[in-house]
Design a protein around this motif. Structure first.
Motif, PDB file in Angstrom:
ATOM      1  N   VAL A 179      41.449  42.047  47.683  1.00 14.33           N
ATOM      2  CA  VAL A 179      41.471  40.603  47.922  1.00 14.33           C
ATOM      3  C   VAL A 179      41.291  40.304  49.406  1.00 14.33           C
ATOM      4  O   VAL A 179      40.480  39.448  49.799  1.00 14.33           O
ATOM      5  N   ILE A 255      44.694  33.322  45.741  1.00 15.80           N
ATOM      6  CA  ILE A 255      45.394  34.408  45.040  1.00 15.80           C
ATOM      7  C   ILE A 255      46.768  34.628  45.661  1.00 15.80           C
ATOM      8  O   ILE A 255      47.779  34.762  44.941  1.00 15.80           O
ATOM      9  N   HIS A 285      50.556  39.211  38.829  1.00 18.66           N
ATOM     10  CA  HIS A 285      49.713  40.343  38.438  1.00 18.66           C
ATOM     11  C   HIS A 285      50.437  41.241  37.433  1.00 18.66           C
ATOM     12  O   HIS A 285      49.805  41.858  36.575  1.00 18.66           O
ATOM     13  N   ILE A 301      39.363  41.492  38.369  1.00 16.67           N
ATOM     14  CA  ILE A 301      39.349  40.036  38.115  1.00 16.67           C
ATOM     15  C   ILE A 301      39.823  39.265  39.335  1.00 16.67           C
ATOM     16  O   ILE A 301      39.200  38.282  39.748  1.00 16.67           O
ATOM     17  N   PHE A 302      40.932  39.709  39.934  1.00 15.90           N
ATOM     18  CA  PHE A 302      41.453  39.011  41.115  1.00 15.90           C
ATOM     19  C   PHE A 302      40.459  39.086  42.273  1.00 15.90           C
ATOM     20  O   PHE A 302      40.316  38.135  43.044  1.00 15.90           O
ATOM     21  N   LEU A 304      37.134  39.358  41.973  1.00 16.68           N
ATOM     22  CA  LEU A 304      36.009  38.477  41.642  1.00 16.68           C
ATOM     23  C   LEU A 304      36.380  37.009  41.845  1.00 16.68           C
ATOM     24  O   LEU A 304      35.568  36.220  42.323  1.00 16.68           O
ATOM     25  N   VAL A 305      37.612  36.656  41.469  1.00  9.60           N
ATOM     26  CA  VAL A 305      38.077  35.284  41.689  1.00  9.60           C
ATOM     27  C   VAL A 305      38.055  34.963  43.186  1.00  9.60           C
ATOM     28  O   VAL A 305      37.613  33.883  43.595  1.00  9.60           O
ATOM     29  N   THR A 306      38.506  35.906  44.001  1.00 10.88           N
ATOM     30  CA  THR A 306      38.503  35.683  45.448  1.00 10.88           C
ATOM     31  C   THR A 306      37.079  35.566  45.981  1.00 10.88           C
ATOM     32  O   THR A 306      36.816  34.776  46.897  1.00 10.88           O
ATOM     33  N   ILE A 308      34.543  34.310  44.339  1.00  9.86           N
ATOM     34  CA  ILE A 308      34.118  32.957  43.964  1.00  9.86           C
ATOM     35  C   ILE A 308      34.751  31.929  44.902  1.00  9.86           C
ATOM     36  O   ILE A 308      34.100  30.983  45.358  1.00  9.86           O
ATOM     37  N   LEU A 309      36.033  32.138  45.216  1.00 10.28           N
ATOM     38  CA  LEU A 309      36.737  31.237  46.143  1.00 10.28           C
ATOM     39  C   LEU A 309      36.090  31.269  47.526  1.00 10.28           C
ATOM     40  O   LEU A 309      36.030  30.250  48.216  1.00 10.28           O
TER      41      LEU A 309
END
Length: 317
Positions: A179, A255, A285, A301-302, A304-306, A308-309
């Motif tokens: 992250v 996150i 988590h 997943i975390f 990938l989310v970061t 995107i963020l």
């Protein structure tokens, strides 16, 4: 400029790759290992894995920052915050792992030290760095917000909140590293775009985390400990303030925010309802992990989310 930035990443990566094997051997030899939560079945096998690997991250970032600091003096306050919180984490780890004091630093001791480190950063940034405390507003095309004297208490809240959010994120192999790697690359790009002058340190952190992930991805050969996780929080907060982007932490660092909020909600709800829980376990988590997700899936997943963020935060610039 581009060559210097890339050089910072490669130098930091090289230092990390060289230092980590020696550090891991030393930590193993001295039995500087971590005891995992036994009520997470899959974590039992992690008992005995050496911790305090964050020392290598600090060494790589510090040496690289010193090399580039003469040409990029704005690195200095970020380094102060990173090393300051890293030292707090080191003391906490030392008490828990070396002296076998289960709680490490007491809550009030840790908070007091965090306030002191943040105060040093606040004095430096306002008196010596000539960086304004105006806040860059997301999605406004670069408009700034002057909140006057309120900027100082907001700084303490933002810095300490970010640091503790980052600390809570460090609970699975490679999670905090992955992250924060994305966050570091975002800040490097933002610094170049805004001519912020801190991009070499952002890339140094990225390089150090890449090296650390070579030994920290599942199954981890070393954990960063509070030495690393608190330092990462200091780095994120320091970069945000040097770029006048603390409001962007709410986007790029979501996150971290979700992790710390999950703990606050869990504890608060548990006390209010006398034993009921919102999540299977906090930080969040572990909720997903106990729901059947593998560590690798949670980290992916975390991460990938970061990512995107980071894209959203870039648009917000």
């Amino acid at each position: 400029m581009t060559l210097q930035v890339i050089s910072a990443m490669f130098l930091s990566f090289a230092i990390g790759i060289v230092v980590l094997p020696f550090l891991i051997n030393f930590l193993n030899r001295e039995k500087v290992d971590q005891t995992e939560r036994e009520y997470i079945e899959s974590h039992k096998k992690k008992n005995g894995t050496p911790t305090m690997g964050g020392i290598a991250i600090l060494v790589a970032v510090t040496v690289t920052s010193i090399v580039f600091g003469f040409n990029f003096p704005r690195i200095i306050p970020v380094l102060i915050l990173t090393l300051g919180f890293g030292l707090i984490g080191f003391l906490d780890d030392f008490l828990k792992v070396i002296l076998k004091r289960a709680d490490g630093l007491l809550a009030w001791q840790k908070m007091l030290l965090q306030i002191v480190v943040t105060a040093v950063f606040a004095v430096y940034i306002t008196q010596y760095s000539h960086v304004s405390l105006l806040l860059r507003l997301p999605f406004t095309g670069g408009k700034m917000w002057d909140i006057g004297w309120f900027a100082i208490p907001v700084m303490f809240f933002a810095v300490i909140g970010t640091v503790n959010g980052t600390n809570f994120t460090d609970g699975l192999d490679g999670l905090a590293s992955t992250v924060t790697l994305v966050v570091a690359l975002f800040f490097a790009a933002a610094s170049i775009a805004l001519k912020g002058g801190v991009e070499p340190m952002a890339m140094a952190m990225a390089g150090a985390l890449m090296a650390f992930l070579c030994f920290n991805c599942h199954p981890a050969k070393v954990f960063m400990g509070d030495t690393g996780s608190l330092a990462l929080g200091g780095f994120v907060a320091g970069m945000a303030y040097m770029l006048q982007m603390p409001l962007f932490i709410l986007i790029i660092g979501m996150i971290y925010l979700i992790e710390v909020l999950s703990v606050m909600l869990q504890v608060g709800y548990f006390k209010l309802t006398h034993g009921k829980r919102i999540f299977r376990m906090a930080p969040i988590h572990h909720h997903f992990e106990l729901g059947g997700w593998s560590e690798t899936k949670v980290v992916t997943i975390f991460g990938l989310v970061t990512l995107i963020l980071a894209f959203i935060a870039w648009i917000a610039l």
